[in-house]
Design a protein around this motif. Structure first.
Motif, PDB file in Angstrom:
ATOM      1  N   ARG A 294      42.144  50.403  44.345  1.00 11.55           N
ATOM      2  CA  ARG A 294      43.088  51.513  44.152  1.00 11.55           C
ATOM      3  C   ARG A 294      43.370  52.214  45.490  1.00 11.55           C
ATOM      4  O   ARG A 294      44.505  52.538  45.805  1.00 11.55           O
TER       5      ARG A 294
ATOM      6  N   VAL B 169      45.561  44.060  33.565  1.00 10.29           N
ATOM      7  CA  VAL B 169      44.352  43.228  33.672  1.00 10.29           C
ATOM      8  C   VAL B 169      44.021  42.836  35.118  1.00 10.29           C
ATOM      9  O   VAL B 169      43.009  42.182  35.363  1.00 10.29           O
ATOM     10  N   GLY B 170      44.914  43.209  36.051  1.00  8.54           N
ATOM     11  CA  GLY B 170      44.661  42.871  37.451  1.00  8.54           C
ATOM     12  C   GLY B 170      45.575  41.788  38.010  1.00  8.54           C
ATOM     13  O   GLY B 170      45.256  41.179  39.032  1.00  8.54           O
TER      14      GLY B 170
ATOM     15  N   VAL C 181      35.551  39.099  39.434  1.00  6.83           N
ATOM     16  CA  VAL C 181      35.910  40.160  40.381  1.00  6.83           C
ATOM     17  C   VAL C 181      35.281  41.462  39.863  1.00  6.83           C
ATOM     18  O   VAL C 181      35.536  41.858  38.722  1.00  6.83           O
ATOM     19  N   PRO C 182      34.444  42.113  40.678  1.00  3.82           N
ATOM     20  CA  PRO C 182      33.788  43.337  40.188  1.00  3.82           C
ATOM     21  C   PRO C 182      34.749  44.537  40.181  1.00  3.82           C
ATOM     22  O   PRO C 182      35.786  44.508  40.846  1.00  3.82           O
ATOM     23  N   ILE C 183      34.375  45.539  39.434  1.00  2.00           N
ATOM     24  CA  ILE C 183      35.051  46.840  39.541  1.00  2.00           C
ATOM     25  C   ILE C 183      34.834  47.348  40.959  1.00  2.00           C
ATOM     26  O   ILE C 183      33.719  47.311  41.472  1.00  2.00           O
ATOM     27  N   ASP C 184      35.880  47.762  41.609  1.00  2.00           N
ATOM     28  CA  ASP C 184      35.748  48.257  42.981  1.00  2.00           C
ATOM     29  C   ASP C 184      36.869  49.272  43.227  1.00  2.00           C
ATOM     30  O   ASP C 184      38.056  48.916  43.126  1.00  2.00           O
TER      31      ASP C 184
ATOM     32  N   LYS D 195      48.865  40.360  28.524  1.00  2.00           N
ATOM     33  CA  LYS D 195      48.223  41.660  28.388  1.00  2.00           C
ATOM     34  C   LYS D 195      48.456  42.459  29.681  1.00  2.00           C
ATOM     35  O   LYS D 195      48.402  41.894  30.768  1.00  2.00           O
ATOM     36  N   GLY D 196      48.722  43.735  29.520  1.00  2.00           N
ATOM     37  CA  GLY D 196      48.996  44.589  30.677  1.00  2.00           C
ATOM     38  C   GLY D 196      47.717  45.119  31.317  1.00  2.00           C
ATOM     39  O   GLY D 196      46.665  45.182  30.675  1.00  2.00           O
TER      40      GLY D 196
ATOM     41  N   ASP E 116      58.369  41.222  37.903  1.00  2.00           N
ATOM     42  CA  ASP E 116      58.167  42.296  36.926  1.00  2.00           C
ATOM     43  C   ASP E 116      59.214  43.397  37.128  1.00  2.00           C
ATOM     44  O   ASP E 116      59.269  43.997  38.208  1.00  2.00           O
TER      45      ASP E 116
ATOM     46  N   THR F 174      48.725  42.103  39.405  1.00  2.00           N
ATOM     47  CA  THR F 174      49.319  42.493  40.687  1.00  2.00           C
ATOM     48  C   THR F 174      48.236  42.601  41.765  1.00  2.00           C
ATOM     49  O   THR F 174      48.438  42.178  42.912  1.00  2.00           O
ATOM     50  N   THR F 175      47.080  43.101  41.386  1.00  2.87           N
ATOM     51  CA  THR F 175      45.960  43.211  42.337  1.00  2.87           C
ATOM     52  C   THR F 175      45.521  41.833  42.818  1.00  2.87           C
ATOM     53  O   THR F 175      45.280  41.626  44.016  1.00  2.87           O
TER      54      THR F 175
HETATM   55  N1  LIG Z   1      38.594  44.820  40.208  1.00  2.00           N
HETATM   56  C1  LIG Z   1      39.120  46.035  40.061  1.00  2.00           C
HETATM   57  N2  LIG Z   1      38.368  47.142  40.165  1.00  2.00           N
HETATM   58  C2  LIG Z   1      38.877  48.379  40.010  1.00  2.00           C
HETATM   59  N3  LIG Z   1      40.171  48.620  39.771  1.00  2.00           N
HETATM   60  C3  LIG Z   1      40.996  47.557  39.664  1.00  2.00           C
HETATM   61  C4  LIG Z   1      40.541  46.222  39.799  1.00  2.00           C
HETATM   62  N4  LIG Z   1      41.590  45.388  39.637  1.00  2.00           N
HETATM   63  C5  LIG Z   1      42.650  46.161  39.404  1.00  2.00           C
HETATM   64  N5  LIG Z   1      42.313  47.466  39.416  1.00  2.00           N
HETATM   65  C6  LIG Z   1      43.176  48.618  39.167  1.00  2.00           C
HETATM   66  O1  LIG Z   1      43.593  48.552  37.807  1.00  2.00           O
HETATM   67  C7  LIG Z   1      44.957  48.938  37.677  1.00  2.00           C
HETATM   68  C8  LIG Z   1      45.756  47.813  37.017  1.00  2.00           C
HETATM   69  O2  LIG Z   1      45.742  46.680  37.865  1.00  2.00           O
HETATM   70  P1  LIG Z   1      47.048  45.801  38.128  1.00  2.00           P
HETATM   71  O3  LIG Z   1      48.223  46.665  38.396  1.00  2.00           O
HETATM   72  O4  LIG Z   1      46.676  44.784  39.139  1.00  2.00           O
HETATM   73  O5  LIG Z   1      47.197  45.118  36.694  1.00  2.00           O
HETATM   74  P2  LIG Z   1      48.449  44.288  36.120  1.00  2.00           P
HETATM   75  O6  LIG Z   1      47.866  43.248  35.230  1.00  2.00           O
HETATM   76  O7  LIG Z   1      49.316  43.826  37.219  1.00  2.00           O
HETATM   77  O8  LIG Z   1      49.207  45.391  35.256  1.00  2.00           O
HETATM   78  P3  LIG Z   1      50.675  45.259  34.574  1.00  2.00           P
HETATM   79  O9  LIG Z   1      50.470  44.402  33.356  1.00  2.00           O
HETATM   80  O10 LIG Z   1      51.032  46.660  34.247  1.00  2.00           O
HETATM   81  O11 LIG Z   1      51.578  44.608  35.572  1.00  2.00           O
HETATM   82  C9  LIG Z   1      45.432  49.289  39.068  1.00  2.00           C
HETATM   83  O12 LIG Z   1      45.333  50.673  39.249  1.00  2.00           O
HETATM   84  C10 LIG Z   1      44.443  48.592  39.996  1.00  2.00           C
HETATM   85  O13 LIG Z   1      44.262  49.277  41.224  1.00  2.00           O
END
Ligand SMILES: Nc1ncnc2c1ncn2[C@@H]1O[C@H](COP(=O)(O)OP(=O)(O)OP(=O)(O)O)[C@@H](O)[C@H]1O
Ligand SMILES: [Mg+2]
Length: 258
Positions: free
Chosen positions: A222, A13-14, A215-218, A10-11, A39, A16-17
Motif C-alpha cells: 500500500r 484479491v491482489g 505472498v504475505p500480508i505486507d 473476485k475483486g 480495467d 493489480t498489485t
Molecule cells: N500482499 C498484500 N499485503 C497487503 N496488502 C495488499 C497485498 N496485496 C494487495 N494488497 C492491497 O490490497 C488492496 C487490493 O489489492 P489490488 O488492488 O491489487 O486487488 P485487485 O484484485 O486488483 O482489485 P480489483 O478487483 O478491485 O481490481 C490494495 O490496497 C493493495 O495495496
C-alpha cells in the motif's frame, strides 16, 4: 515475447498489485515490459500516476482500429516514469465496450492481434484484468501464454476461484486449447486459521496449478502504491518483494519446461 494475464472474477484479491510488482521486478532485470490496463476502473493506470480521466490515448482506442500493425498500435503506448515499463492505459469508456461491440465477430481477438504487432518491442506483456467477465477479460485471456490467478487466502476465496476456473473451462472449449494457469495465494497471514486452511485447500484441490508458496500480508504494498512505484522500487528488501521474486523464479521454470 511472453504474455501473462492476471485475472480473477473476485475483486480485491491482489491482481493489480501482482501485475505491477512483477513488472517492477522484470524491469529491474533489464526486461522490456508492457502493461495493459483492461480495467475500466483504471487502478493500474492510476497506480502509475496518471489521471485516467485525462489520458491522451487508451486501450479503448485499440478497439477502434481497423488494422493492427506496429504503426497503428504503438501510438497507444505511454512511457511510465519507471525505466523499462510502458503502459497502454485504461479509460472508463472501456466499460461501454461490451454494450457497443460485445457481439461483433472477431471482437475477442483484438488484443491478441495488437500484441502480435508489438512482439519485437517487449520481452513481457502483463495484462491486468477487471474483476468481471466481459469482452476485456475474454480479450486478455485469448492473448495470453499463461493466466495468473491471485487468490486471497481467506474463507470466501474458493468460490471466486471456482467461478474463474469455470470461465476458463468454457473458453477452453471454444478455443480447443487448454490454458496454462498458475494460482497465486495472496495476503497470506500465517497467524490466522483462514490463511492456513485456504492454502491447504488450494494445494489439495489444485495441486498442478497452485504456486506452493504465498505472498504475505505486507503494508509496503500500500505504501508503494501511494508513491506510484512498484514495491521493488520502493522497499526492495521487503517480505512482499522476496515472495514475488520467488514467484517469478517459479514462473520462469514453468516457461522453460513448456
Ligand atoms: N500482499 C498484500 N499485503 C497487503 N496488502 C495488499 C497485498 N496485496 C494487495 N494488497 C492491497 O490490497 C488492496 C487490493 O489489492 P489490488 O488492488 O491489487 O486487488 P485487485 O484484485 O486488483 O482489485 P480489483 O478487483 O478491485 O481490481 C490494495 O490496497 C493493495 O495495496
Ligand atoms: Mg485491480
Amino acid at each position: 515475447m511472453i504474455v501473462w494475464s492476471i485475472a480473477n472474477q473476485k475483486g480485491g484479491v491482489g491482481k493489480t498489485t501482482t501485475t505491477i510488482t512483477l513488472a517492477g521486478l522484470l524491469s529491474q532485470q533489464g526486461k522490456r515490459v508492457l502493461l495493459v490496463d483492461t480495467d475500466p476502473h483504471a487502478s493500474l493506470t492510476t497506480y502509475l500516476g496518471y489521471d485516467s480521466d485525462n489520458v491522451p490515448v487508451s486501450l479503448f482506442d485499440l478497439f477502434q482500429l481497423k488494422e493492427f500493425t506496429e504503426q497503428t498500435v504503438a501510438p497507444l503506448i505511454m512511457q511510465s516514469n519507471i525505466e523499462g515499463i510502458d503502459i497502454i492505459p485504461a479509460h472508463m469508456s472501456l466499460a461501454t465496450l461490451d454494450r457497443v461491440m460485445g457481439n461483433r465477430s472477431g471482437m475477442g481477438l483484438i488484443l491478441k492481434r495488437a500484441l502480435l504487432a508489438l512482439r519485437k518491442r517487449y520481452d513481457y506483456v502483463l495484462i491486468d484484468c477487471p474483476p468481471i467477465l466481459g469482452v476485456m477479460m475474454v480479450n486478455a485471456l485469448a492473448a495470453s501464454d499463461r493466466i495468473l490467478i491471485p487468490v486471497q487466502t481467506e474463507f470466501l476465496a474458493m468460490k471466486g476461484l471456482e467461478r474463474m476456473v469455470r470461465t476458463l473451462a468454457i473458453m477452453q472449449k471454444s478455443r480447443g486449447k487448454s490454458f496454462n494457469v498458475t494460482i497465486v495465494p495472496t495476503m497470506y497471514d500465517k497467524r490466522t486459521r483462514a490463511s492456513l486452511q485456504t492454502l491447504q485447500q488450494l494445494k489439495r484441490d489444485y495441486p498442478e496449478q497452485v504456486w506452493s508458496s504465498a505472498v504475505p500480508i505486507d503494508t509496503k504494498f500500500r505504501d508503494a502504491s501511494l508513491k506510484h512505484l512498484p514495491v521493488s522500487h520502493f522497499a526492495s528488501g521487503s517480505r512482499g518483494v522476496f515472495a514475488y521474486k520467488q514467484l517469478l523464479l517459479h514462473l520462469e521454470r514453468l516457461s522453460i519446461n513448456g
